[in-house]
Design an enzyme around this catalytic site. Structure first.
Site, PDB file in Angstrom:
ATOM      1  N   GLU A  18      47.410  68.274 106.940  1.00  0.00           N
ATOM      2  CA  GLU A  18      48.845  68.314 106.638  1.00  0.00           C
ATOM      3  C   GLU A  18      49.682  67.318 107.435  1.00  0.00           C
ATOM      4  OE1 GLU A  18      50.065  72.392 107.020  1.00  0.00           O
ATOM      5  OE2 GLU A  18      49.283  72.869 105.044  1.00  0.00           O
ATOM      6  N   GLU A  36      44.058  75.058 100.578  1.00  0.00           N
ATOM      7  CA  GLU A  36      44.713  76.268 101.104  1.00  0.00           C
ATOM      8  C   GLU A  36      45.693  76.811 100.076  1.00  0.00           C
ATOM      9  OE1 GLU A  36      46.552  76.091 104.977  1.00  0.00           O
ATOM     10  OE2 GLU A  36      45.082  74.629 105.693  1.00  0.00           O
TER      11      GLU A  36
HETATM   12  C1  GAL Z   1      49.000  75.716 106.468  1.00  0.00           C
HETATM   13  C2  GAL Z   1      48.123  75.203 107.596  1.00  0.00           C
HETATM   14  C3  GAL Z   1      47.225  76.284 108.152  1.00  0.00           C
HETATM   15  C4  GAL Z   1      48.002  77.527 108.368  1.00  0.00           C
HETATM   16  C5  GAL Z   1      48.588  77.926 107.075  1.00  0.00           C
HETATM   17  C6  GAL Z   1      49.285  79.241 107.100  1.00  0.00           C
HETATM   18  O1  GAL Z   1      50.091  74.922 106.271  1.00  0.00           O
HETATM   19  O2  GAL Z   1      47.328  74.157 107.167  1.00  0.00           O
HETATM   20  O3  GAL Z   1      46.620  75.873 109.342  1.00  0.00           O
HETATM   21  O4  GAL Z   1      48.986  77.300 109.306  1.00  0.00           O
HETATM   22  O5  GAL Z   1      49.525  76.948 106.669  1.00  0.00           O
HETATM   23  O6  GAL Z   1      49.529  79.635 105.799  1.00  0.00           O
END
Ligand code: GAL
Length: 740
Positions: free
Chosen positions: A379, A452
């Protein structure tokens, strides 16, 4: 390597570094590796307390085998920076907590006792990835992976990177360390066996130029014998022995497979597979990252066998080798990535990141389970120079694997082979997935994966109320269904498998991100069953009605709507002895899934039937091919009947010959007469551990959502571990774990 000596037992730990620790052994705490420098309670601790500069000391006795040989010390992982001293001689500091490093300490050694001192810095230093800005996880600190001494010849094998391909060739590199920098000729032998018999031998004459490091390319060497390909159902592994004439030898395991992402999806040995899995953080309560082999392996088992995943993303750093070895053994694909989170530091930071990538690829090249190198800091913003370099490095080291880069920004430039996206678009109502081209901004479809989803969009604790837990379930189903149904995505890894510790300004304030489908102890929340139920019935039959089965726990009351995660063909729901309904997986709502959940709505007039007047026991029965295969019973009158105790392993190893300690998890649930966990019980358990083990956990522990888990760690004592768990309302439970 001629000999490997494990040196994980009997280190002396000092919570404050002093330079005198390099001079002589000082009184400190006797510890065994893996070790976490500052033990962390479950909740509400100050993360600053984990940032220290500590020291470790070890008395290395000169071994006969060192004579006329090269001696190295190898650290598998120290968080986050380590500076080694041997008999006062300092070595270059290693930066980065997730990759191995070794030093040639031959010249510093003497006969008799040798003082090894390691200065370990667990502060979040701005020069070391992932630090430099806030990150959403804790990295703890300490020598948390194994340490060994490696005895080698003067010409030794430094690294072996070998992996097999589906056309039965091996590819990679062998690096030779020529400590004397002499020109000479030597034979390099590569031998493959399937555990029982040899199936291939290649001998390559190598002329060493006299440089300290020499690289030998292993390119497209066709294997002579029969080869079974490595795949998810039959993850066949082969032993590889790489040796030199002079007795030097390295052994590893690999598999033969082709794994690649295309715009049409992911292919393993030319077979299209939709990837379905979760992200994993390697954190644990109390000990942070410091868990030994068995516990690391257990996480891979949980992901594959309890969460039905075919892939895991090792967010956001290289995991333990034990974890990867297990992924190889059981057929669980891995997306592995460079340490980092949202932030790119200065030149020094970037150089350290490149070094970390190099160390990751060297270490993990041979794992057939690893299918992608994540070379973009999770990210982070676009940075073409830096990411051109990370991609070039990965490609120059490994032409067999693709690269990926995980972003959450749209229209980010694709410098990698695979566009990996954290898509948090879905907040419960919107379309769960955006069109690929809308995200990438590209004209054509490219290899694409969602790395994710969910996570912070809907934090969920096991203790949350039923409606919340149900929403969590629906959100995971919605994403799984969308991913399964969208042709332009290779699949996805949800955020995340297990709850994890974080900084005060993330998560729920108690130092937790409750983003897991399991809690930090790896106990499943309801949403875990969304994943589990996608397993084939050959692997496991899943029947999880998502209810606490009470009359008045929800608005309006009762148990409907009822979601049942299952891979059965249909279910029957009984209220008392009466069949209430027969229901099928909800193909209308979740038609892309192989096993949609059953969704039973509130029927008209339900409140006026029996249920309104008298609460009864419940029964859910699952059928496959018309045959009853599973049943769940729910008491109408929940009472605390007993402690249900599950021990993950009945036999552990004591610490022997410098091995690391061993450990297993014990999970305790307060249950009713049908074995249902009592989610609102507010009581304690008193844990007594005796014999050859130590408790990792609270002695007097409070059940959360009816559950508590703890681990036991073995010691040098080869004595069984006797555990008693007490609560004043029910019978004590005694368990015994053998220690061999
Ligand atoms: C994302 C990140 C993860 C975690 C997640 C929580 O943006 O890559 O490490 O923080 O959010 O939902």
């Amino acid at each position: 390597m001629i000999k490997k000596i494990d040196i994980n037992a009997d280190w002396i730990f000092h919570s404050k570094w002093e330079n005198t620790l390099t001079k002589s052994i000082k009184k400190g705490e006797s510890v065994n590796i893996p070790h976490n420098m500052v033990s962390v309670p479950m909740h509400y601790f100050d993360e600053k307390s984990t940032w220290i500069i500590g020291g470790y000391q070890y008395n290395l006795k000169y071994d006969k085998s060192f004579e006329n040989k090269r001696v190295f010390i190898k650290f598998e992982g120290v968080s986050s920076a380590a500076k080694l001293f041997v008999n006062g001689k300092g070595y270059e500091e290693h930066k980065g907590g997730y990759t191995p490093f070794k030093y040639d300490i031959t010249k510093a050694l003497k006969k008799g006792n040798n003082l090894i001192a390691v200065k370990v810095d667990s502060r979040e230093r701005a020069d070391i990835p992932p630090f430099g800005n806030q990150i959403d996880y804790l990295c703890y600190g300490g020598i948390y992976r194994e340490v060994s001494i490696i005895v080698s010849e003067n010409i030794s094998i430094d690294n072996t990177m070998i992996v097999g391909s589906a056309n039965k060739e091996i590819n990679g590199k062998v690096n030779i360390y020529n400590a004397k920098k002499e020109k000479c000729n030597i034979n390099l032998k590569i031998e493959l066996s399937d555990g029982k018999k040899k199936i291939h031998t290649t001998i390559m004459p190598v002329s060493l130029s006299g440089e300290m490091y020499e690289e030998v390319e292993i390119r497209e060497i066709k294997v002579q014998g029969n080869i079974t390909l490595w795949d998810l159902e039959n993850p066949k592994l082969y032993n590889v022995e790489v040796s030199l004439d002079n007795g030097e030898k390295i052994e590893l395991k690999t598999g033969f497979r082709d794994a690649y992402f295309t715009a049409q999806g992911f292919f393993l040995n030319s077979k299209n597979i939709k990837l379905r899995g979760l992200n994993r953080h390697q954190s644990y309560p109390y000990v942070g990252y410091a868990m030994p082999k068995r516990v690391q392996e257990e996480d891979a088992n949980i992901l594959k066998y309890e969460l039905g995943s075919n892939v895991v993303r090792s967010s956001h750093y290289p995991p333990s080798e034990h974890f990867l070895n297990r992924c190889d053994e059981i057929g669980l694909l891995v997306l592995e990535e460079v340490p980092g989170w949202q932030h790119i530091g200065d030149k020094e930071w970037q150089d350290n990141a490149l070094k970390n990538i190099e160390e990751m690829i060297v270490r993990d090249y041979h794992h057939p389970s690893v299918i992608l190198w994540g070379v973009r800091v999770n990210e982070s913003p676009d940075n073409h120079d830096f990411y051109t370099n990370t991609n070039a490095l990965a490609r120059s080291m490994d032409y067999t694997r693709q690269t990926s880069g995980t972003r959450f920004i749209t229209n980010s430039k694709l410098l990698e082979d695979v566009y990996t996206m954290n898509d948090f678009n879905y907040e419960g109502t919107q379309a769960p997935l955006r069109e690929q081209k809308v995200v990438t901004g590209l004209k054509e479809y490219v290899p694409y994966m969602i790395t994710e989803y969910n996570g912070h969009m809907f934090p969920t604790k096991s203790i949350d109320n039923e409606e919340h837990l149900m929403q969590h379930v629906l959100r995971h189903y919605t994403m799984l269904n969308a991913l399964a149904g969208y042709e332009h995505v290779s699949g996805g890894t949800g955020w995340c498998a297990f709850d994890y510790h974080t900084h005060y300004d993330f998560g729920s304030g108690d130092r937790f991100c409750y983003h897991g489908v399991c809690d930090i102890f790896r106990s499943p929340k309801w949403a875990a069953a969304c994943y589990a139920s996608q397993m084939d019935t050959k692997e496991a039959i899943v029947l999880e009605p998502h209810t606490h089965w009470t009359r008045g726990n929800r608005p309006i009351g009762g148990i409907l709507p009822l979601i049942i995660s299952t891979n059965c063909d249909y279910i029957e729901l009984y209220f008392g002895d009466k069949l209430f309904t027969k229901a099928y997986p909800d193909k209308k709502r979740f038609g892309a899934l192989k096993h949609p959940p059953v969704y039973i709505e509130m029927p008209e007039g339900f409140r006026d039937n029996d249920a309104h007047m008298y609460w009864k026991y419940g029964k859910v029965v699952g059928y496959i091919n018309g045959k009853k295969v599973a049943q769940k019973l729910f008491a109408s009158n929940h009472t605390f009947e007993k402690l249900d105790v599950k021990v993950s392993d009945k036999k552990l190893n004591s610490i022997k010959d410098g091995s690391s300690w061993d450990s297993t998890k014990i999970t305790v649930r307060a249950v009713d007469k049908f074995g249902s966990t009592l989610p609102y019980i507010n009581t304690y358990i008193d844990i007594d551990v005796r014999g050859g083990g130590k408790l990792i956990g609270d002695k007097i522990a409070v059940l959360e959502a009816g559950v508590y888990s703890f681990w036991v760690a073995t010691t040098k004592e080869k004595k069984s571990i006797n555990i008693t768990i007490k609560n004043n309302r029910v019978k004590d439970v005694n368990i015994k774990i053998d220690v061999v």
